[in-house]
Each structure stands twice: as C-alpha cells, then as structure tokens.
Design an enzyme around this catalytic site. Sequence first.
Site, PDB file in Angstrom:
ATOM      1  N   ASP A  52      25.432  36.133  36.218  1.00 29.11           N
ATOM      2  CA  ASP A  52      26.343  36.754  35.540  1.00 29.11           C
ATOM      3  C   ASP A  52      25.839  37.332  34.058  1.00 29.11           C
ATOM      4  O   ASP A  52      26.513  38.215  33.463  1.00 29.11           O
ATOM      5  CB  ASP A  52      27.199  35.423  34.633  1.00 29.11           C
ATOM      6  CG  ASP A  52      28.052  34.491  35.976  1.00 29.11           C
ATOM      7  OD1 ASP A  52      28.470  35.455  37.138  1.00 29.11           O
ATOM      8  OD2 ASP A  52      27.996  33.427  35.918  1.00 29.11           O
TER       9      ASP A  52
ATOM     10  N   ASP B 161      31.593  36.623  44.314  1.00 34.46           N
ATOM     11  CA  ASP B 161      31.867  35.492  43.355  1.00 34.46           C
ATOM     12  C   ASP B 161      32.964  34.766  43.448  1.00 34.46           C
ATOM     13  O   ASP B 161      33.291  33.536  43.450  1.00 34.46           O
ATOM     14  CB  ASP B 161      31.814  36.016  42.147  1.00 34.46           C
ATOM     15  CG  ASP B 161      31.101  35.266  40.940  1.00 34.46           C
ATOM     16  OD1 ASP B 161      30.472  34.019  41.363  1.00 34.46           O
ATOM     17  OD2 ASP B 161      31.244  35.407  39.586  1.00 34.46           O
TER      18      ASP B 161
END
EC number: 3.4.23.-
Length: 378
Positions: A265, A219
Amino acid sequence: MDSALSDPHNGSAEAGGAANGTTRPPSTPEGIALAYGSLLLMALLPIFFGALRSVRCARGKNASDMPETITSRDAARFPIIASCTLLGLYLFFKIFSQEYINLLLSMYFFVLGILALSHTISPFMNKFFPASFPNRQYQLLFTQGSGENKEEIINYEFDAKDLVCLGLSSIVGVWYLLRKHWIANNLFGLAFSLNGVELLHLNNVSTGCILLGGLFIYDVFWVFGTNVMVTVAKSFEAPIKLVFPQDLLEKGLEADNFAMLGLGDIVIPGIFIALLLRFDISLKKNTHTYFYTSFAAYIFGLGLTIFIMHIFKHAQPALLYLVPACIGFPVLVALAKGEVTEMFSYEESNPKDAAAVTEGSKEGTEASASKGLEKKEK
C-alpha cells in the site's frame, strides 16, 4: 504481498482475542489515534523521500543504483504473479509448520533488510563523517567467461562509509532476528519501501494505470472475497508490513496490540507518485503540481481507508481507496490544465538499455577509429 490495512487486535469480537483465548481489552481512542496517525506518517516518509531520490536515480550513472523499469507487460502480469505468490504462502502456512517457514523467511529478510537499510541511510550518514575520514573505494566484481565472451554478473562499487552503514544496519538486523521487535520491523519496512519507490520506475503513466488497476482488483478480491490475505499477514513474521501498537500509552515499547499497513500500500502508489514527480520535472515549469496533487490524494485515500476500517471493524483493501484517488486527482488536474496529452505521452526509457546503447556506441566509435588508424598506417 500484504496489501491490506488491518486492525487485527482492537479488542472487538470481530477482531478476535488474545492467544490464550481471552479477549483483549479495547484500545483507547487516544491509542487508536496515535497508532493510525503514526502509520500514516510512516507511509508518507518513504514515498516523499523515495520519489525525490528516484529523480537522482534516473539520472545516475552508477550501474549498482540503476532503477528497474516496469513495462506495460510487466504491469499486466504483476497481479497474477502476486496472486500466485500469496496463495502459495497461504497453502504453505496451512500445510507446513509455521515456525520453520518463518525461520527461513526471517533469515532471508535479515540479509535483504540489512542491505536495504544500509542503502537507505547511506546519503544521510555521509553528512556525519569528518573530512579526515579515510574513505577508501572498493569494487565487487563477478564476471562470467573470459576474453571477448566475458560478461559482468555483479558490478557493485562502494566505499568505507558504505561499510560503516552496513555495520550499523547489521545491528538492527540482529535486533530484529533475536527479538522481532516492532521498531526493528518498521526500520526494515521503511527501508524496503523507500528502496522500492526509488528503484522501481514505471516507464509511463499508462503503465502505472495498468499496474494500479490490476492490483486494485487483486486487493479487493483477496481481502473481501477470501480470508487469504489477512491470514498470511497475521502468520507472516517478516518486515513486509508497518506496525504500530494501539496500547503504546499503556504498555510502552513492550506493547503488542498492533495495527498494520502492508508495504504494497506504500510502494505501489509510491512508484506512481514518483513517476509524476519526474513528469513534473520534464515539463520544466519549476512546479511540482502533479506530485503534490498525487501526494495529497494518497493522504486522502489512506485516511479514508482508516476511517472506513474503524467504522466497520474489518480489514480493508487500502488500494480500493488509494488507486482511484492517486489516479483520479492528477488526471483531473491535467484536464483542468489541458495537459492530458502531455501526461500520457510522457515516456521514460530504461536506463540499463540506454547505458547499453551508449556503451555500444562508444565501442563502435572506438572500433571505427581503430580501423581508420590502421588504414592510415597502411
């Protein structure tokens, strides 16, 4: 996989302007608060209910609802696979026409979205059916081979109530396909997230740490190191993210100034939180300490992400804040309670393997009994 919390159209110079080159008017503080508060709430719902449903799923015997167990090997490979997929999508959008790619993706997610939404609403809809409803049972069975070599490829059991849910979900699917409305997008996104948390199971806490740690690096690299993830997130017209308009108060349902949150997420921390709930239950102490701790950690981490993004006016890798919070808080609680060994030694078996072992034992018992009967007859 979109795994960044972003504010692509906040009216600032960094965020860019409207499609015609003019700058969007700045969002009001009330609109921003409503948008991010709504994203936070929408993220919490599939994690909470998906975790609860994952407990029932782990105990279920229906082959169509059996979870997919993620091993440590799967967890280690996942960031590499996700990176290749993300880079591939980025190159596709750069080389080929974005319109045709999104058309194919829309059809693909249209089908997946209908199935996911139908599976999501089915338990809730069952409460609204009258007792007199003719609930016929059906089974969709595909096999390969014949005789002793026959193997099941698909074995899905459903009933008339499931068909009603499928019809209602199809209405949302058509709405999404024709209008790409943000509400339809969110309905599909929530369904994907809830199904992911419910059906994807980590086999132990160590595997969860490997998965979250790997995606933490993934990420950070793809958001801060390149513009690949943000570009794909803005170009990818599919329900792989939750969105909420910051100009809802001004434009109503036709608002188009969106803040977004990638489903990664939600699902990635969510399956870890669901694992901790099942660990809580395994302790048989009638408390959900680790579940509530990790759930509070998720709220803290996502809230911190929103705050940092609002301060720096730049898309943030949410897992940068979520991973340390979701792992660190429960581990600190385990240290305080002296249960670190129990936490990391907790292991979940693959229910599919368990079912296969059970079926094998059953067949072996039947074969032994048959042989015994033959000997007795002789």
